[in-house]
Design a protein around this motif. Structure first.
Motif, short mmCIF file in Angstrom:
data_model
loop_
_atom_site.label_atom_id
_atom_site.label_comp_id
_atom_site.label_asym_id
_atom_site.label_seq_id
_atom_site.Cartn_x
_atom_site.Cartn_y
_atom_site.Cartn_z
N GLY A 48 0.98 -1.22 0.03
CA GLY A 48 -0.04 0.05 -0.15
C GLY A 48 1.07 1.47 0.14
N ARG A 84 1.22 4.30 -2.98
CA ARG A 84 1.10 5.78 -2.46
C ARG A 84 2.17 6.43 -3.09
NH1 ARG A 84 1.28 7.25 3.78
NH2 ARG A 84 -0.05 5.56 4.10
N ARG A 103 -1.88 10.26 -3.18
CA ARG A 103 -3.47 10.24 -2.88
C ARG A 103 -3.72 11.58 -3.20
NH1 ARG A 103 -2.20 9.25 3.45
NH2 ARG A 103 -0.34 10.51 2.79
N SER A 109 -4.20 3.38 -8.21
CA SER A 109 -3.27 2.93 -7.19
C SER A 109 -2.65 1.57 -7.71
CB SER A 109 -3.98 2.87 -5.83
OG SER A 109 -4.91 1.95 -5.90
N TYR A 146 -2.61 2.30 2.00
CA TYR A 146 -2.71 3.62 0.95
C TYR A 146 -3.16 4.76 1.24
CZ TYR A 146 -3.21 5.84 -3.42
OH TYR A 146 -3.34 6.79 -4.55
#
Length: 488
Positions: free
Chosen positions: A37, A41, A46, A109, A444
């Protein structure tokens, strides 16, 4: 409407007298999943989810809608456009293909899960569990397909921004509503990441429990309205539908026509073209569909006999696809079972994510629904048939109505819509946690509000585009490019 006899499970391949081994699954440790995760990122920040603008070669929205019309019942397509023209919010409900086309170019992602595919706020609601408890969950899976979890979150979040505009809420209130729903998704995903796998699988949202939790955040008047709506949902069952949709004709119970929204099957089959055999074929469809049910539920369906059928217009985005009401009776004339056989076409996501692994689109819907819902209708199954137009079509079958209820968006205050956004966010997180890597997704998302703010930015920008697309449809109708039938 003869049954396609190829709709059967295929035997496992045997090699040298031994069953072929399934591909080995990778089981990462929690630390490896957290690292996955965090790596996602880094690759896709994000904040990158907040920026959106239409592509220079963006498809014309009306062209996309028209591309769907080619496989639908021609005389019903104008009803679809008429329902979409009511407001930008109802337009959005029918514009899943348009948004999927736009989402295809957005950051990902790289973490996938089973998607609803059309996770707007009106596709959540209450219904009865097999244990006769009222639960809250996603209730529409026509577009379900594995894909980027962010797509469902963005579709849900934007629907709250658009609904807030429809209600006349201030920009600050709308942003707070969207951010609250996304934050709840993030918080719940973190909770699910720490839970044992079976506990995640058993998790569900009981309506009575949720109502008790919400009482402190809504007024007495809103509490009374919610209580009334919950009670009303419990009355929306087969007996209520039976009373509303049927009458006695020559001593036999029959569905009542209300063209063009409800049309009995005999009225759709020209005289001399198999009209006398249509009910035998529909009865055969039901017998064949039973093979897709668990063995105990097959026995249950066999307790009922087929009586009548009618085509029914349903929803907004689904209008024009073929949906049938099937009337069955059990021990006597007052023991009804009403099933809905709804056509399943290719998911709008398949254009951008690749074909489903299921050759039958009805099976795709059922598999996705069973995976994402905490509890599913005991009559949920699928079938492939040759339709009245002699073309092969896929259907999924479920109860027409079983304690069904939905949110009254038109009566929501900002405070109530915030609570509802959080409920939907929690529900979507639970659905995604069942099939996706919940630990990696939680990693994430993190504990800050970076993703919440990005999605709030995206939702406001996309709502602007939705208004332009809505106006494009209004203009297309005004110019005669497409026909709309309103008031239905």
């Amino acid at each position: 409407m003869s049954v396609d006899r190829q709709n059967r499970m295929q035997p496992l391949t045997a090699l040298g007298g031994r069953v072929a081994a399934a591909p080995k699954l990778a089981h990462l440790s929690p630390d490896e999943r957290v690292a996955r995760g965090k790596a996602a990122r880094t690759a896709t920040p994000r904040s990158s989810h907040g920026a959106w603008q239409p592509a220079a070669d963006r498809a014309d929205p009306v062209d996309l809608l028209e591309s769907q019309a080619t496989s639908r019942v021609p005389e019903l397509v104008p009803i679809r456009y008429g329902r979409m023209m009511v407001s930008p919010f109802t337009f959005y409900r029918g514009a899943a293909l348009i948004m999927a086309s736009d989402l295809a170019a957005t950051p990902r992602s790289g973490l996938n899960t089973q998607l609803c595919g059309d996770a707007h706020l009106s596709n959540f609601g209450v219904f009865a569990s097999p244990e006769r408890r009222l639960v809250f969950d996603i209730n529409d899976f026509d577009e379900t397909l594995p894909g980027p979890w962010e797509w469902d979150v963005k579709r849900l979040a934007a629907s709250f921004e658009i609904a807030g505009r429809d209600r006349g809420f201030e920009p600050g209130d709308r942003r707070a509503i969207v951010a609250a729903g996304v934050a709840e998704y993030r918080d719940r995903m973190r909770q699910f990441a720490a839970m044992r796998t079976l506990d995640v699988w058993y998790a569900h949202i009981d309506v009575d429990t949720v109502f008790e939790e919400l009482k402190g955040s809504i007024t007495k008047k809103q509490q009374a309205r919610t209580t009334a709506n919950i009670a009303k949902a419990r009355t929306r069952d087969s007996m209520q539908a039976f009373t509303k949709l049927t009458r006695e004709v020559d001593g036999q119970r029959r569905l009542v026509s209300d063209p063009p929204l409800i049309v009995r099957v005999e009225e759709l089959v020209p005289a001399g073209s198999g009209r006398d055999n249509i009910h035998d074929e529909l009865s055969g469809l039901i017998r064949s569909y039973r093979r897709t049910l668990e063995t105990d539920r097959r026995e249950l369906v066999e307790s009922y006999r087929y009586v009548d059928a009618a085509r029914k217009v349903v929803g907004v985005g689904s209008v024009g696809t073929r949906a049938w009401i099937l009337l069955l009776l059990g021990r006597d004339e007052q023991d009804p079972l009403l099933l809905q056989a709804k056509e399943a076409q290719e998911s709008v996501l398949e254009r951008f994510l690749g074909k489903s692994k299921y050759a039958n689109s009805g099976q795709r819907v059922v598999a996705g629904q069973r995976l994402m819902q905490a509890v599913s209708d005991i009559f949920l199954g699928w079938q492939r048939v040759i339709g009245l137009d002699n073309l092969q079509r896929d259907f999924y079958i479920r109860q027409l109505r079983d304690w069904k209820g939905s949110a009254e968006v038109e009566a929501m205050s900002p405070r109530v819509m915030t609570a509802y956004a959080k409920l939907c966010g929690a529900t979507l997180a639970r659905a995604h946690a069942r099939s996706g890597d919940r630990v990696a997704i939680a990693s994430y998302l993190g504990t800050g509000d970076a993703f919440d703010n990005a999605i709030a930015d995206f939702s406001a920008t996309y709502a602007d585009q939705n208004e332009l697309d809505y106006q494009a449809l209004v203009d297309a109708v005004a110019s005669g490019r497409v026909e709309a039938q309103t008031g239905l």
